[in-house]
Design a protein around this motif. Structure first.
Motif, mmCIF file in Angstrom:
data_model
loop_
_atom_site.group_PDB
_atom_site.id
_atom_site.type_symbol
_atom_site.label_atom_id
_atom_site.label_comp_id
_atom_site.label_asym_id
_atom_site.label_seq_id
_atom_site.Cartn_x
_atom_site.Cartn_y
_atom_site.Cartn_z
ATOM 1 N N VAL A 89 -2.950 4.484 3.060
ATOM 2 C CA VAL A 89 -1.686 3.738 3.077
ATOM 3 C C VAL A 89 -1.832 2.484 2.205
ATOM 4 O O VAL A 89 -0.933 2.131 1.435
ATOM 5 N N THR A 90 -2.995 1.824 2.323
ATOM 6 C CA THR A 90 -3.250 0.654 1.484
ATOM 7 C C THR A 90 -3.182 1.035 0.002
ATOM 8 O O THR A 90 -2.563 0.340 -0.814
ATOM 9 N N TRP A 91 -3.818 2.157 -0.320
ATOM 10 C CA TRP A 91 -3.812 2.636 -1.707
ATOM 11 C C TRP A 91 -2.389 2.913 -2.175
ATOM 12 O O TRP A 91 -1.979 2.497 -3.264
ATOM 13 N N ALA A 92 -1.600 3.592 -1.316
ATOM 14 C CA ALA A 92 -0.229 3.941 -1.702
ATOM 15 C C ALA A 92 0.609 2.689 -1.908
ATOM 16 O O ALA A 92 1.360 2.572 -2.887
ATOM 17 N N LEU A 93 0.473 1.731 -1.002
ATOM 18 C CA LEU A 93 1.250 0.496 -1.124
ATOM 19 C C LEU A 93 0.903 -0.221 -2.426
ATOM 20 O O LEU A 93 1.769 -0.757 -3.118
ATOM 21 N N GLN A 94 -0.410 -0.221 -2.745
ATOM 22 C CA GLN A 94 -0.871 -0.912 -3.947
ATOM 23 C C GLN A 94 -0.423 -0.181 -5.218
ATOM 24 O O GLN A 94 0.080 -0.798 -6.149
ATOM 25 N N THR A 95 -0.578 1.147 -5.206
ATOM 26 C CA THR A 95 -0.319 1.923 -6.416
ATOM 27 C C THR A 95 1.168 2.077 -6.692
ATOM 28 O O THR A 95 1.616 1.953 -7.829
ATOM 29 N N PHE A 96 1.950 2.363 -5.659
ATOM 30 C CA PHE A 96 3.355 2.690 -5.900
ATOM 31 C C PHE A 96 4.275 1.494 -5.722
ATOM 32 O O PHE A 96 5.326 1.418 -6.333
ATOM 33 N N LEU A 97 3.912 0.555 -4.860
ATOM 34 C CA LEU A 97 4.820 -0.563 -4.602
ATOM 35 C C LEU A 97 4.252 -1.896 -5.082
ATOM 36 O O LEU A 97 4.918 -2.921 -4.989
#
Lengths: 289, 231
Positions: free
Chosen positions: A49-57
């Motif tokens: 989730v941390t990765w997704a938040l960083q990469t996409f948002l």
């Protein structure tokens, strides 16, 4: 001397990560008697989730922490309601069920996001090191250590000082009579499981810049966390904290004196001996009934 | 206050209580008598929804409660003092009493003063752990906990079982005061027939999960007791 202090810090850093993972596990096990084998996957989801938040948002690690906590707590709540709550009278089956959930979560991530390792940047303001003479400490690891201690303190306060904590302790000691005094035990259980899962998510987010974020990253972490819970004594969050410190430091020192692999074997042997002579851990719960 | 009509209570598939019908008016005291193992405690647990299933009708204060959750029944104002007290051993006396207030619907969390007037000893022990009290003190604590919820009705399951004699009479006095002075409706499981006769407005005698006799307090004669309560 400098090597010694560096090792001490490496051990403390390891201990802080263990504490974050083990705390959720200890609460869930202590409160509900559920051995949550999906806990490692909650950690892994936290990292992703941390990765997704960083990469996409473009949300950095620090602002992502509360979001990750809530997201993984929600996952935990769902797992508890859908599966674990149906198995309270069959504790052995919860082991199998949570293990299965863990595999499913792991495979879902592997299929959906891919098996390769993902990169997560640490927070910019915490990059770099702090040096004292010949001792060099990573700022981010200092932050993780302080954060883990803060989370521990907050959890202790939640259990000891709030009405939710008192209700949980009442349900742990006598579920029936607690319900006779207006407590919805299944709600308390669901909240507890969600909180434990949220802590696992936080742990995943915090370690993501330090380790390889892969779908199977949770598996080895959860083994160590179980060791910590067993050494600390079931149901004692204070014991969990002390045991994280001991296991973390011991691992670091054995690894320095011997090497990583032999050091690990030495730690396991030490724990086996410890459990042989103190089966209920460092801080067993003694109840007079 | 209570109306039971054709009530069956189950553990698994066994109907432990069969076809119970009885009434209790507000402010009255109902004694439940019978030998060991005839279903008295099961009836108390059925009021709280602690058996597996209820059939038939059970209403409290005009509201049907047979299908309600245990916690929701408590919030209607049923204070349950189980056999064996079941106070929380690792809670302090204070925490145990405050636990009673969790069933209040107004959200208040303060311990009512009259509890300490009834049981002055608890005031001295507020910070001791419940598990460290004697049996009689634990019983007083269990009653105090139930009173802290500001109940409409109290259920007392053998409140004087296994308790030293000087505290037995004290607990008996408190039960009478709660009923007569505070106007609380009370359901009491009791082995002491003379006490039951003296304080009951109504009584029921149970055997094998059924009601075999019911009546008003004065009807509870020694012959009846001889027939149904001796072994």
């Amino acid at each position: 001397m400098e090597t010694f202090i560096n090792q001490l810090f490496a051990g403390a850093s390891l201990a802080s990560i263990l504490l974050m993972v083990a705390l959720g596990l200890a609460i869930i096990y202590g409160a509900m008697g559920v051995i949550n084998l999906a806990h490692g996957e909650f950690v892994m989801l936290g990292a992703y989730v941390t990765w997704a938040l960083q990469t996409f948002l473009g949300i950095g690690l620090l602002p992502a922490l509360p979001i990750v906590f809530l997201a993984i707590a929600a996952v935990g709540w769902g797992v508890e309601r859908a599966v674990v709550s149906r198995l309270y009278r069959r504790p052995l089956d919860t082991i199998l069920a949570t293990w299965g959930i863990g595999i499913v979560l792991q495979q879902l991530v592997r299929i959906g996001i891919g098996p390769e390792s993902r990169f997560i940047a640490g927070p910019g303001i915490l990059s770099g090191n702090t040096g004292f003479g010949g001792v060099v400490l990573s700022n981010y690891r200092i932050f993780v250590l302080v954060f883990a201690i803060a989370i521990f303190a907050a959890t202790w306060a939640l259990m000891a000082k709030t009405e939710f904590g008192r209700k949980l302790r009442a349900v742990i000691q006598n579920r029936e009579i607690s319900e006779c005094y207006g407590i919805r035990a299944e709600k308390v259980y669901a909240m507890t499981f969600a909180y434990g899962a949220g802590l696992a998510g936080l742990a995943g987010a915090l370690i993501s810049p330090l380790v390889n974020t892969t779908p199977s990253m949770g598996t080895y972490l959860v083994v160590d966390a179980f060791l910590v819970v067993v050494v600390g004594g079931v149901g004692s969050i204070f014991g969990t904290a002390v045991a994280s410190g001991i296991v973390g430091e011991t691992t670091a020192f054995f690894s320095m004196l011997l090497n990583d692999t032999v050091g690990r074997i030495a730690v396991l042997v030490a724990i086996i001996l410890f459990i042989r002579f103190r089966p209920s851990g460092l801080f067993p719960q003694i109840v007079r009934r | 206050m209570i109306e039971a009509r054709g009530l069956y209570s189950y553990y698994g598939k066994s109907p432990v209580l069969q076809n119970l019908t009885f009434d209790l008016n507000k402010g009255e005291l109902l004694s439940v008598l019978g030998r060991n193992g005839v279903g008295k405690t099961t009836l108390m647990r059925s009021f709280m929804g602690l058996t597996d299933r209820l059939e038939g009708s059970l209403s409290f204060g005009g509201e049907e409660i047979a299908a309600l959750r245990t916690a929701d029944r408590a919030k209607l104002g049923i204070g349950y003092i189980p056999q064996g007290r079941e106070i929380i051993p690792r809670f302090t006396v204070r925490e145990n009493i405050v636990m009673g207030t969790w069933a209040r619907r107004d959200g208040r969390r303060d311990m009512p003063d009259f509890v300490f007037e009834l049981f002055p000893i608890l005031k001295d022990f507020l910070d001791r752990r419940g598990g460290d009290l004697s049996g009689g003190q634990q019983q007083q604590l269990a009653i105090a906990r139930a009173l802290a919820m500001d109940p409409q009705m109290l259920i007392l399951d053998e409140p004087t079982e296994g308790i030293q004699p000087n505290i037995v009479s004290q607990i008996h006095d408190v039960i009478v005061r709660l009923n007569r002075e505070f106007g609380l409706t009370i359901v009491l499981v009791e082995q002491n027939v003379p006490f039951a006769r003296r304080v009951s407005d109504r009584f029921i005698v149970m055997d094998k999960g059924r009601i075999v006799i019911s009546g008003t307090g004065a009807d509870l004669t020694d012959e009846l007791a001889e027939k149904h309560l001796t072994f």
